[in-house]
Design an enzyme around this catalytic site. Structure first.
Site, PDB file in Angstrom:
ATOM      1  N   CYS A  89       7.508   6.203  61.519  1.00 49.22           N
ATOM      2  CA  CYS A  89       8.321   7.263  60.748  1.00 49.22           C
ATOM      3  C   CYS A  89       9.580   7.086  61.040  1.00 49.22           C
ATOM      4  O   CYS A  89      10.470   6.347  60.730  1.00 49.22           O
ATOM      5  CB  CYS A  89       7.634   8.568  60.791  1.00 49.22           C
ATOM      6  SG  CYS A  89       8.209   9.933  59.799  1.00 49.22           S
ATOM      7  N   ARG A 123       9.761  15.962  49.617  1.00 49.23           N
ATOM      8  CA  ARG A 123       9.257  15.634  51.010  1.00 49.23           C
ATOM      9  C   ARG A 123       7.814  15.114  50.950  1.00 49.23           C
ATOM     10  O   ARG A 123       6.963  15.828  50.354  1.00 49.23           O
ATOM     11  CB  ARG A 123       9.352  16.804  51.997  1.00 49.23           C
ATOM     12  CG  ARG A 123       9.344  16.535  53.425  1.00 49.23           C
ATOM     13  CD  ARG A 123       9.710  17.536  54.184  1.00 49.23           C
ATOM     14  NE  ARG A 123       9.689  17.044  55.603  1.00 49.23           N
ATOM     15  CZ  ARG A 123      10.862  16.273  56.095  1.00 49.23           C
ATOM     16  NH1 ARG A 123      11.691  15.921  55.587  1.00 49.23           N
ATOM     17  NH2 ARG A 123      10.517  15.718  57.460  1.00 49.23           N
ATOM     18  N   HIS A 182       1.602   9.214  61.689  1.00 50.16           N
ATOM     19  CA  HIS A 182       1.551   9.949  62.854  1.00 50.16           C
ATOM     20  C   HIS A 182       0.095   9.924  63.079  1.00 50.16           C
ATOM     21  O   HIS A 182      -0.826   9.948  62.362  1.00 50.16           O
ATOM     22  CB  HIS A 182       2.193  11.233  62.958  1.00 50.16           C
ATOM     23  CG  HIS A 182       3.534  11.260  62.437  1.00 50.16           C
ATOM     24  ND1 HIS A 182       4.695  10.952  63.565  1.00 50.16           N
ATOM     25  CD2 HIS A 182       4.108  11.437  61.327  1.00 50.16           C
ATOM     26  CE1 HIS A 182       5.801  11.153  62.809  1.00 50.16           C
ATOM     27  NE2 HIS A 182       5.627  11.386  61.606  1.00 50.16           N
TER      28      HIS A 182
HETATM   29  N1  GLN Z   1      13.829  12.333  59.770  1.00 52.33           N
HETATM   30  C1  GLN Z   1      12.902  11.624  58.980  1.00 52.33           C
HETATM   31  C2  GLN Z   1      12.545  11.942  57.539  1.00 52.33           C
HETATM   32  O1  GLN Z   1      12.476  13.199  57.465  1.00 52.33           O
HETATM   33  C3  GLN Z   1      11.599  10.997  59.508  1.00 52.33           C
HETATM   34  C4  GLN Z   1      10.790  12.144  59.908  1.00 52.33           C
HETATM   35  C5  GLN Z   1       9.506  12.062  61.002  1.00 52.33           C
HETATM   36  O2  GLN Z   1       9.814  11.120  61.703  1.00 52.33           O
HETATM   37  N2  GLN Z   1       8.325  12.530  60.622  1.00 52.33           N
HETATM   38  O3  GLN Z   1      12.339  11.296  56.793  1.00 52.33           O
END
Ligand code: GLN
Length: 230
Positions: A89, A123, A182
């Protein structure tokens, strides 16, 4: 001796991604290999290791980690020397050319691959299922970034969820591997842990029949049902 280094877990440790290091060490030890695991804080220089792990993180810590890794310089050098880097990520975004944070500001990445991360329309949160050369990768994604491959070879094809861009997920170029998933993703997908180990050790590995291997099959079945993936 196989050396595994988890990079800046205090910054890049959302969703327990540091657990990927524990899984790698354990699966190496169970096969009789010597393996050490170190967590490297942002105050420290990166040690020499055969496998480096980058986890997920919020935008601010992600920027700090990127700056520190650029200053440190070890990662690019070790990759040239044949080491393996597995990035999740925020880690995946960090190794690319650039990444945009919430609000749209864009920051340079480490430039280890062609990936470019812009801000997505929304998101992306939920279960991610990816086909990696016929193997099922399952995990949980939560990111605002939309990652453009620019010709970089992805890890796999998205069957459910979003990954980089709704079509493909992650990166696999030489010793550089990454995903949006994750979990910790290597605990949920032991076959991928074994791929990283096989690469770093330079040999084929005997299969292991652990509870994690059994749970992977179970989880893939459930996520396929949720998504009606054939
Ligand atoms: N900050 C990054 C985003 O929001 C990665 C988020 C994450 O590692 N879960 O895209």
């Amino acid at each position: 001796m196989l050396r595994i280094a988890v990079i800046y877990p205090e910054l890049l440790g959302t969703y327990g991604d540091g657990g990927n290091g524990l899984v790698l060490r354990e699966r190496a030890l169970r096969r009789g290999f010597e393996a050490t695991l170190v967590s490297v804080s942002i105050e420290e220089s990166l040690p020499d290791a055969e496998i480096y792990l980058l986890g997920g993180g919020e935008d601010g810590p992600q920027r700090r980690a990127t700056d520190a890794l650029r200053t440190d310089g070890t990662l690019a050098q070790r990759l040239d020397d044949g080491a393996t880097l597995f990035a999740v990520c925020a880690g995946l975004q960090i190794i690319g050319q650039s990444f945009a944070v919430e609000g749209g500001d864009t920051y340079p990445g480490l430039g280890l691959t062609a990936l470019e991360t812009v801000r997505g329309a929304s998101r992306r949160v939920g279960e991610l299922l990816v086909d990696v050369d016929g193997n099922d990768l399952v995990g949980f994604e939560n990111h605002g970034g939309h990652t453009i491959s620019h010709g970089a070879n992805p890890l796999g094809v998205v069957r459910r969820g979003y990954g980089n861009d709704g079509e493909v997920d992650g990166i696999h170029e030489g010793g550089l591997l990454g995903t949006y998933a994750h979990g910790p993703v290597l605990a949920m997908n032991p076959w991928l842990a074994d791929r990283l180990l096989a690469r770093a050790l330079g040999r084929e590995l005997e299969p292991l029949a652990t509870v994690a291997d059994r749970l992977h099959t179970e989880r893939v079945r459930v996520v396929r049902q949720m998504s009606r993936v054939p």
